[in-house]
Design a protein around this motif. Structure first.
Motif, short mmCIF file in Angstrom:
data_model
loop_
_atom_site.label_atom_id
_atom_site.label_comp_id
_atom_site.label_asym_id
_atom_site.label_seq_id
_atom_site.Cartn_x
_atom_site.Cartn_y
_atom_site.Cartn_z
N ALA A 163 0.83 -1.21 0.00
CA ALA A 163 0.00 0.00 0.00
C ALA A 163 0.86 1.25 0.00
O ALA A 163 1.48 1.58 -1.00
CB ALA A 163 -0.97 -0.02 1.17
N THR A 164 0.95 1.95 1.13
CA THR A 164 1.76 3.17 1.20
C THR A 164 3.05 2.89 1.95
O THR A 164 3.07 2.13 2.91
CB THR A 164 1.00 4.28 1.93
N PRO A 165 4.18 3.49 1.53
CA PRO A 165 5.46 3.24 2.19
C PRO A 165 5.41 3.62 3.67
O PRO A 165 4.82 4.63 4.05
CB PRO A 165 6.42 4.16 1.43
N GLY A 166 5.99 2.76 4.50
CA GLY A 166 6.12 3.07 5.92
C GLY A 166 4.96 2.67 6.79
O GLY A 166 4.94 3.00 7.98
N GLY A 167 3.98 1.94 6.24
CA GLY A 167 2.81 1.59 7.04
C GLY A 167 2.64 0.12 7.32
O GLY A 167 1.56 -0.32 7.73
N GLN A 184 3.40 -10.10 6.43
CA GLN A 184 3.49 -8.64 6.42
C GLN A 184 2.14 -8.10 5.98
O GLN A 184 1.59 -8.53 4.96
CB GLN A 184 4.59 -8.16 5.49
N THR A 185 1.58 -7.17 6.73
CA THR A 185 0.25 -6.65 6.45
C THR A 185 0.24 -5.13 6.53
O THR A 185 1.08 -4.52 7.19
CB THR A 185 -0.79 -7.21 7.43
N GLU A 186 -0.76 -4.56 5.85
CA GLU A 186 -1.04 -3.13 5.98
C GLU A 186 -2.48 -2.87 5.56
O GLU A 186 -2.91 -3.35 4.50
CB GLU A 186 -0.11 -2.30 5.11
N PRO A 187 -3.24 -2.12 6.35
CA PRO A 187 -4.59 -1.74 5.93
C PRO A 187 -4.51 -0.89 4.67
O PRO A 187 -3.77 0.09 4.61
CB PRO A 187 -5.12 -0.92 7.12
N GLY A 188 -5.24 -1.29 3.62
CA GLY A 188 -5.24 -0.54 2.37
C GLY A 188 -6.54 0.22 2.19
O GLY A 188 -7.45 0.12 3.02
N VAL A 189 -6.64 0.95 1.12
CA VAL A 189 -7.83 1.76 0.89
C VAL A 189 -9.05 0.90 0.62
O VAL A 189 -10.18 1.33 0.81
CB VAL A 189 -7.60 2.74 -0.29
N SER A 190 -8.84 -0.35 0.20
CA SER A 190 -9.97 -1.22 -0.11
C SER A 190 -9.98 -2.50 0.72
O SER A 190 -10.71 -3.43 0.43
CB SER A 190 -9.94 -1.60 -1.61
N GLY A 191 -9.16 -2.56 1.76
CA GLY A 191 -9.11 -3.76 2.57
C GLY A 191 -7.70 -4.03 3.04
O GLY A 191 -6.82 -3.18 2.93
#
Length: 260
Positions: A163-167, A184-191
């Protein structure tokens, strides 16, 4: 003292809607101009076996999620190496038998050789903002060509960027005796976006860290081992690695299977 300059350029990644398996990154490293592209459907990955960055630019669902996935090796006995060696420094050759597959060989003559086969498979086709997934299977064989028992450490390094760097948040799981899965996970704009890496057999050591703690350790010109700090870490620009330690009989080999 070993010295090497590695330049990393981070690419902003988008959300793969829902639960997206695996991510790729983009690493730009000083290389010797050897380059391959693996393609299956709408997914692709860049691979330069003569570059410290190794595999980069994994495109899934129209987004690039991988900064670097690469390997290092160190002979521990006899005649121990004074540092970890990038496989890029001992690259021998590659062949691409299909659009989605590449095989590479590395090694030190009269000591050991390492063969790695990569196969990319698109699991769910998609575009930006849709559910997309792909996997890369790696089959690794480490051969003892020395004529005597050989002990070595083998390292596999990963730097995903979701998604976005650093998150990103990262952790490595174990089965009670070895480390076998990294998430490795990150909340994205669609899930939720997720990169999952599984290895078999599991490694005896592993580490999760903020970039570029592990990379700098592998390239610092002395002997280092991963510190088994594997609990969830983040948010940030994350990296993780596995370390296997083998004692291989003369003429013997060890095999590792990895799916990401």
């Amino acid at each position: 003292m070993k010295t090497k300059t590695v330049s990393f350029k981070h690419i902003t990644r988008i959300a793969l809607c829902g639960l997206a398996v695996l991510a790729l990154v983009q690493v730009q490293a000083q290389a010797n101009g050897v380059g391959y592209t693996l393609v299956d459907g709408t997914s692709s990955a860049a691979y330069d076996p003569a570059s410290v960055g190794g595999m980069t630019d994994w495109i899934v669902g129209g987004a690039d999620h991988l900064v670097s996935q690469a390997f290092w090796v160190r002979v521990d006995a006899p005649n121990a190496d004074p540092w970890e060696t990038s496989l890029a420094d001992i690259y021998l050759g590659s062949s691409q038998g299909a659009a989605n597959a590449v095989s590479s060989s590395f090694g030190v003559g009269g000591m050991y050789s390492i063969d790695i086969d990569y196969t990319l498979t698109e699991l769910t086709a998609g575009s930006l903002g849709s559910i997309s997934s792909a996997q890369i299977l790696e089959s690794i064989t480490i051969n003892n060509d020395s004529g005597a028992e050989l002990s070595l450490s083998f390292f596999q390094y990963n730097n995903f960027d979701l998604a976005t760097p650093g998150g990103d948040y990262t952790r490595i799981l174990d089965d009670g005796s070895t480390y076998n899965v990294a998430q490795q996970t990150e909340p994205g704009v669609s899930g939720l976006e997720e990169a999952a890496v599984s290895v078999s057999p599991g490694s005896v050591r592993a580490q999760v860290a903020y970039y570029d703690t592990i990379l700098a350790m592998l390239e610092d010109g002395d002997v280092d081992d991963l510190n088994n700090s594997t609990g969830t870490l983040g948010p940030g620009n994350m990296e993780f690695a596995f370390q296997w330690q083998y004692t291989i009989a003369a003429g013997g080999s060890e095999a590792i299977s990895k799916v990401k």
